[in-house]
Design an enzyme around this catalytic site. Sequence first.
Site, PDB file in Angstrom:
ATOM      1  N   GLY A  40      45.484  36.195  43.113  1.00 38.15           N
ATOM      2  CA  GLY A  40      46.600  37.133  43.021  1.00 38.15           C
ATOM      3  C   GLY A  40      46.118  38.571  43.114  1.00 38.15           C
ATOM      4  N   SER A  41      46.744  39.442  42.353  1.00 37.99           N
ATOM      5  CA  SER A  41      46.471  40.876  42.484  1.00 37.99           C
ATOM      6  C   SER A  41      45.088  41.293  41.994  1.00 37.99           C
ATOM      7  CB  SER A  41      47.541  41.677  41.735  1.00 37.99           C
ATOM      8  OG  SER A  41      48.805  41.505  42.360  1.00 37.99           O
ATOM      9  N   THR A  42      44.362  40.408  41.294  1.00 35.82           N
ATOM     10  CA  THR A  42      42.991  40.763  40.909  1.00 35.82           C
ATOM     11  C   THR A  42      42.100  40.896  42.137  1.00 35.82           C
ATOM     12  OG1 THR A  42      42.417  38.426  40.577  1.00 35.82           O
ATOM     13  CG2 THR A  42      43.145  39.668  38.629  1.00 35.82           C
ATOM     14  N   ALA A  43      42.570  40.434  43.318  1.00 35.97           N
ATOM     15  CA  ALA A  43      41.797  40.561  44.557  1.00 35.97           C
ATOM     16  C   ALA A  43      41.997  41.910  45.233  1.00 35.97           C
ATOM     17  CB  ALA A  43      42.178  39.438  45.524  1.00 35.97           C
ATOM     18  N   LYS A  44      43.018  42.678  44.838  1.00 29.75           N
ATOM     19  CA  LYS A  44      43.330  43.937  45.528  1.00 29.75           C
ATOM     20  C   LYS A  44      42.198  44.963  45.485  1.00 29.75           C
ATOM     21  CE  LYS A  44      48.332  43.362  45.016  1.00 29.75           C
ATOM     22  NZ  LYS A  44      49.558  43.775  44.307  1.00 29.75           N
TER      23      LYS A  44
END
Length: 669
Positions: free
Chosen positions: A289-293
Amino acid sequence: MKREDRSLRVKIYMMLGVYVLLVLLLAARAFQHQVINREVYLKWARDQQLQPVKLVPLRGKIVDRRGNLLAVSLKAGSLFAHPAQVQNPERTAQVLAQNLGLDAGQLLEKLKQPVSFVWLARQLPIEEAEKVKRLALPGIGVEREGRRYYPFRELAANVIGFAGVDSQGLEGVEIFREAVLKGKQGRLLLQQDARGRLLWQELYQDSREDSVKEIVLTLDVRIQHFAEEALRRAIEENGAVGGTVVVMDAHRGDLLALVSLPTFNPNRFSTYPPELRRNRAITDAFEPGSTAKPFALAAALEEGLLNEEVRFNCERGKYFFGGHWINDIHPYDVLTLREVIVKSSNIGTAKMAEILGSQILWKYLDAFGFGRKTGVDLPGEATGTLRHWKSWTTICLANHAFGQGFSVTALQLACAYAALANGGRLVEPHVVHEIRDEKGTVLEAWRPGPERRVISARTSERVRAVLEGVVEEGTGKRAKLAGFRVGGKTGTAQKFEPALGIYSPTKMVCSFVGIAPIEKPEIVVAVAIDEPRGRVTGGMVAAPVFQQVASKALFYRNVDATVPEPASPVQAELFRVAPAAWDLAEPAAAAPVATSQGAVRPDPSLSTLIMPELRRRTVRMALRELEGFPVTVRLEGSGVVIEQDPKPGSLLETGQLVKLTASALGPDG
């Protein structure tokens, strides 16, 4: 007449020659058996007459980085019988059952077996074994073996693993380092006659205590305990099915804590389902999820394609891209690149990915270690998934930028964030610090591998500044720490349903990965909570776990020491700490665990705890540390603990007096 005599003599000579030839043949055959093939026939005889019985060896100890015992082999007594020598099987079975609490019917069945040797019960507490020995029952004997014991029970069980009744490592460090931990095999030698009746027995090779080695782990039991308790509360409060926490040294890759819940008690591992024994931090892959941004951000900054102030039109929360609609939870108009990460805009991230392109984005995701094993020294690590960029469709580019379409483990996330924290180096995580012999000499110590630089130190610094904004003003506000600047990123990812081919509308993995302190990173903490109930996000359920774990871990590692919290003066005050959740002793009344070799019973004499390190801690924190210990605490002074008795790592007994001396100035005066 002379002719007849001559014929008779010829016959006699012929018979004599045949006789001599037969004698010579017999002598040659005897020479072959007794001289040439002597060892072969001796081996056959020994195999028929002697029966070796393997005894469980003592295994090497496993300790944490501060010397706290995590796994140890205790001397236990194993009960055996020579059925042919048992004079009264029925009475013998009854006597043993009464003294040991075992099933008399099962004992009798074993005593009537037509064999020369049979185990009745393995690894009994040594006191019970000695009691049986004093009964002097005919045909019944006791031999000492090694029994594996885990003093902290469930604590770090999924990392340490466990050993079976025959002292073979089966999971975790126990199996991964089997060659190091395995002790020298002991054997009991039995001699029997042709009918299998026992003639004598002898212990001809004992288990050697001086042959075992000790493994020192990077884990810290205090930080492990903090992390387990914080995650357990979050799982219970949010009705989640499980979760994991990774606490890692950002520079060395030392794993300070590796939590997987729900878990199991390795002292009774066979009573738990196999799925509870897995180490979720390295076996369970999920979409980040957004932890990859932040990795897409790092790629854009490193390549010089964008800077933090570039502005993106976020289309009021709805954007058609690659044949699909991309949505934001909150509608935004124009955001800077920094604000895209701080506010976690999927649309802004997708537009950043358009500028990067599939090849560059994949190159950095691959460089940060996704799609391959981290190399951690534990069994069962998953690789996660990261398809090559040539197979991506247009929408895959956007999906990968905001954490969909590929999967990671919590440990992979922690390692990737460590690269963001330490100046751009991808470190190899490890759980074994060093290996020592019985004298304490270091035989093998961890050494860092070749440096794998992912991004420059400058890019690392710029990304960290954005991550601090996530905590200060964005989706990660619940991760704030008192006295420390921290940064991190929240993530909320729908779980993919393979059977339906769609993302579940209700099943989520909520995560938060943080760096502390942000200006001079020491640790990385990754939190993932599986399927919390309700409308929840990573910022709501995972960020608070980071806050609780990181604050205690930093304090315990003496990072940027803070002013002691005020405490009321207390002189010679007694605190009675009642038994509670963290009781490290095995319950004396625990039921035996049935095995094919007999019953394995907990040792009631092992009602011991391990004294924690309390110096440099405030009085309030020290007393909180001792919650759950059935001891009496005598406190003198106030402020910060400067002396303690017993010393850290000492074994405590139920009801023991613990003395703490505190000072307002602390241990450094």
